[in-house]
Design an enzyme around this catalytic site. Structure first.
Site, PDB file in Angstrom:
ATOM      1  N   ARG A  90       0.826  -1.214   0.000  1.00  0.00           N
ATOM      2  CA  ARG A  90       0.000   0.000   0.000  1.00  0.00           C
ATOM      3  C   ARG A  90       0.862   1.267   0.000  1.00  0.00           C
ATOM      4  O   ARG A  90       2.005   1.276   0.445  1.00  0.00           O
ATOM      5  CB  ARG A  90      -0.963   0.041   1.186  1.00  0.00           C
ATOM      6  CG  ARG A  90      -0.334   0.197   2.569  1.00  0.00           C
ATOM      7  CD  ARG A  90      -0.389   1.618   3.124  1.00  0.00           C
ATOM      8  NE  ARG A  90       0.343   1.723   4.373  1.00  0.00           N
ATOM      9  CZ  ARG A  90       1.640   1.938   4.446  1.00  0.00           C
ATOM     10  NH1 ARG A  90       2.374   2.063   3.352  1.00  0.00           N
ATOM     11  NH2 ARG A  90       2.258   2.028   5.616  1.00  0.00           N
ATOM     12  N   ASP A 113      -3.209  -0.026   7.027  1.00  0.00           N
ATOM     13  CA  ASP A 113      -2.503  -0.890   6.078  1.00  0.00           C
ATOM     14  C   ASP A 113      -3.373  -2.063   5.638  1.00  0.00           C
ATOM     15  O   ASP A 113      -3.485  -2.362   4.448  1.00  0.00           O
ATOM     16  CB  ASP A 113      -1.211  -1.434   6.709  1.00  0.00           C
ATOM     17  CG  ASP A 113      -0.297  -0.330   7.188  1.00  0.00           C
ATOM     18  OD1 ASP A 113      -0.551   0.837   6.848  1.00  0.00           O
ATOM     19  OD2 ASP A 113       0.668  -0.637   7.911  1.00  0.00           O
ATOM     20  N   GLU A 130      -0.718  10.523   8.139  1.00  0.00           N
ATOM     21  CA  GLU A 130       0.206   9.568   8.749  1.00  0.00           C
ATOM     22  C   GLU A 130       0.185   9.696  10.273  1.00  0.00           C
ATOM     23  O   GLU A 130       0.128  10.811  10.800  1.00  0.00           O
ATOM     24  CB  GLU A 130       1.617   9.859   8.213  1.00  0.00           C
ATOM     25  CG  GLU A 130       2.406   8.643   7.865  1.00  0.00           C
ATOM     26  CD  GLU A 130       1.821   7.809   6.734  1.00  0.00           C
ATOM     27  OE1 GLU A 130       1.052   6.874   7.035  1.00  0.00           O
ATOM     28  OE2 GLU A 130       2.135   8.085   5.575  1.00  0.00           O
ATOM     29  N   GLY A 143       8.427  -0.098   4.199  1.00  0.00           N
ATOM     30  CA  GLY A 143       7.309   0.744   4.641  1.00  0.00           C
ATOM     31  C   GLY A 143       6.128   0.667   3.691  1.00  0.00           C
ATOM     32  O   GLY A 143       5.297   1.567   3.626  1.00  0.00           O
ATOM     33  N   SER A 170       4.035  -1.992   3.667  1.00  0.00           N
ATOM     34  CA  SER A 170       3.083  -2.927   4.273  1.00  0.00           C
ATOM     35  C   SER A 170       3.128  -4.322   3.677  1.00  0.00           C
ATOM     36  O   SER A 170       2.094  -4.939   3.424  1.00  0.00           O
ATOM     37  CB  SER A 170       1.657  -2.383   4.183  1.00  0.00           C
ATOM     38  OG  SER A 170       1.579  -1.228   4.931  1.00  0.00           O
ATOM     39  N   SER A 171       4.341  -4.833   3.480  1.00  0.00           N
ATOM     40  CA  SER A 171       4.425  -6.218   3.016  1.00  0.00           C
ATOM     41  C   SER A 171       3.834  -7.147   4.074  1.00  0.00           C
ATOM     42  O   SER A 171       3.306  -8.214   3.745  1.00  0.00           O
ATOM     43  CB  SER A 171       5.871  -6.604   2.695  1.00  0.00           C
ATOM     44  OG  SER A 171       6.697  -6.375   3.802  1.00  0.00           O
TER      45      SER A 171
HETATM   46  C1  GLA Z   1       2.239   1.900  10.075  1.00  0.00           C
HETATM   47  C2  GLA Z   1       1.007   1.322  10.758  1.00  0.00           C
HETATM   48  C3  GLA Z   1      -0.264   2.035  10.319  1.00  0.00           C
HETATM   49  C4  GLA Z   1      -0.117   3.551  10.467  1.00  0.00           C
HETATM   50  C5  GLA Z   1       1.183   4.029   9.841  1.00  0.00           C
HETATM   51  C6  GLA Z   1       1.446   5.490  10.117  1.00  0.00           C
HETATM   52  O1  GLA Z   1       2.190   1.655   8.684  1.00  0.00           O
HETATM   53  O2  GLA Z   1       0.880  -0.055  10.461  1.00  0.00           O
HETATM   54  O3  GLA Z   1      -1.362   1.566  11.061  1.00  0.00           O
HETATM   55  O4  GLA Z   1      -0.220   3.945  11.806  1.00  0.00           O
HETATM   56  O5  GLA Z   1       2.307   3.299  10.307  1.00  0.00           O
HETATM   57  O6  GLA Z   1       0.468   6.277   9.529  1.00  0.00           O
END
Ligand code: GLA
Length: 392
Positions: A38, A182, A44, A134, A136-137
């Site tokens: 993603r 994510d 954020e 960063g 989201s794997s």
């Molecule tokens: C990580 C977390 C998310 C979110 C982001 C920051 O990716 O898994 O839930 O909090 O950081 O926005």
């Protein structure tokens, strides 16, 4: 040579995993599943404060093919690293420090808690989502295995329920107290759309995002600072402290006037609260400017998000500050910021597509000179969330 990476498309991923499956299990898979990583345009460190976020699934996937098997085991062969893991379904599932199988076991454990028996199966997977980038794997892996289970059980889940199940797996088996962004993005993503996800009531609206001229560039800095995991939890705890000082049920409802009136003498806490409040204001503004395709204004909001993440939330790092700073110097860039949890990982840029190659080359060179590191660059459209289909 191009600085922008071209990665395997879905057909190539299917070929790789199909042949890996046949070699490994000497049989044919019955289904394929594509689970994307993603991005997040803006918003954020607000999901765990009930805020609104604007993520999308990307055109990078953990891809899997699978088939039910006899017995009481799940065997997963990773065709990229040529290694297998075996999960014995007769034993109690427990996380083991540092294992990627934790994400899979965590998902299975959530089904088991609902009294659901995990069916035995074999799977072959291959990922082109950069690990630790960063992107989201981990959520992609969770969504992939939740989707395999629901498919084999022939009992499709509500998408948000599935995202919540995967989030719980992350909390309990990976030890990261993450928000819902994510998992929701990788499961509910829609092609050419951003998701306006309200993390309070979990409602989702799709926001069209297609432009002939503009694109989204991801830059994986290739750094991951080790303090990341504990610091994420600390940010969450600080936000809860500010919320309690303000006497609110969530920081989503706070205003800068309220924060100032509270006279918080701890500067760090003040800045944590300020980040969340101003970031939520920026998201609301971003949603408005997107309605009129004002991408210049969107770029400025993206820049503002970075400064706030760097100075107030303090989740950036010198490498991401450098990359986004270099990016902003280029006329082809409308906005640049670090993305995701922080302390390394990736940056996101809103770029003019016809200048994307030049932007990437320029940053690449400067980054190598300054840090002796080779970042990875790619453009992506918002893509569809996790999807599964039978193989004929
Ligand atoms: C990580 C977390 C998310 C979110 C982001 C920051 O990716 O898994 O839930 O909090 O950081 O926005």
């Amino acid at each position: 040579m191009s600085t922008l990476d071209i990665s395997e498309n879905l057909d190539e991923l299917e070929r790789i995993t199909h042949s890996g499956f046949v070699d490994q299990f000497a049989s044919q898979p019955t289904h394929r599943v594509a689970s994307p990583g993603r991005l997040n345009v803006i918003g954020e460190h607000v999901d765990y404060n009930d805020g609104i976020v604007l993520p999308a699934a990307i055109e990078r996937w953990i891809f899997g093919v699978f088939a039910p098997s006899a017995g009481n085991q799940v065997v997963v062969y990773d065709a990229k690293y040529t290694e297998s893991i075996t999960i014995d379904l007769a034993e109690e599932l427990k996380p083991q420090k540092g294992e990627w199988a934790n994400y899979i076991k965590g998902v299975f454990a959530q089904f088991q808690k609902q009294g659901i028996q995990i069916p035995a199966f074999n799977a072959c997977i291959y990922s082109n989502v950069p690990t630790g980038g960063g992107l989201s794997s981990s959520a992609a892996l969770e969504a992939l295995f939740a989707t395999i289970v629901e498919t084999l059980l022939e009992s499709p889940m509500d998408k948000m329920e599935k995202a919540l199940l995967c989030q719980k797996a992350e909390h309990e088996f990976a030890g990261v107290p993450c928000g819902i962004m994510d998992q929701a993005a990788v499961i509910l993503g829609e092609q050419n759309h951003l998701l306006k996800l309200d993390c309070r009531d979990l409602s989702v609206e799709t926001v069209p995002f297609t432009s002939e001229e503009l694109g989204l560039m991801i830059i994986d800095s290739k750094v991951h600072h080790e303090l990341a995991d504990g610091e994420y939890g600390k940010r969450r705890a600080s936000c809860e402290q500010v919320r309690d000082i303000l006497g609110l049920s969530s920081l989503r409802d706070a205003t800068m006037d309220q924060l100032d009136a509270a006279n918080i003498d701890d500067d760090v806490l003040y800045r944590r609260g300020k980040h969340v409040i101003t970031e939520i204001e920026r998201i609301e503004a971003a949603i408005e400017v997107l309605k009129v395709d004002d991408f210049v204004a969107l770029g400025e909001l993206i820049n503002g998000s970075h400064f706030s993440l760097s100075h107030d939330c303090e989740v950036s790092c010198p490498e991401l500050d450098f990359i986004t700073d270099q990016a902003r110097k280029h006329p082809g860039v409308l906005g640049a910021r670090m993305m995701g949890g922080g302390f390394g990982g990736s940056a996101i840029l809103l770029v003019r597509k016809d200048q994307a190659e030049a932007v990437a080359a320029k940053i690449d060179q400067a980054y190598q000179e300054a840090y002796n590191l080779k970042a990875a660059f790619f453009l992506t459209n918002p893509s569809q969330g996790v999807s599964v289909s039978p193989l004929s």
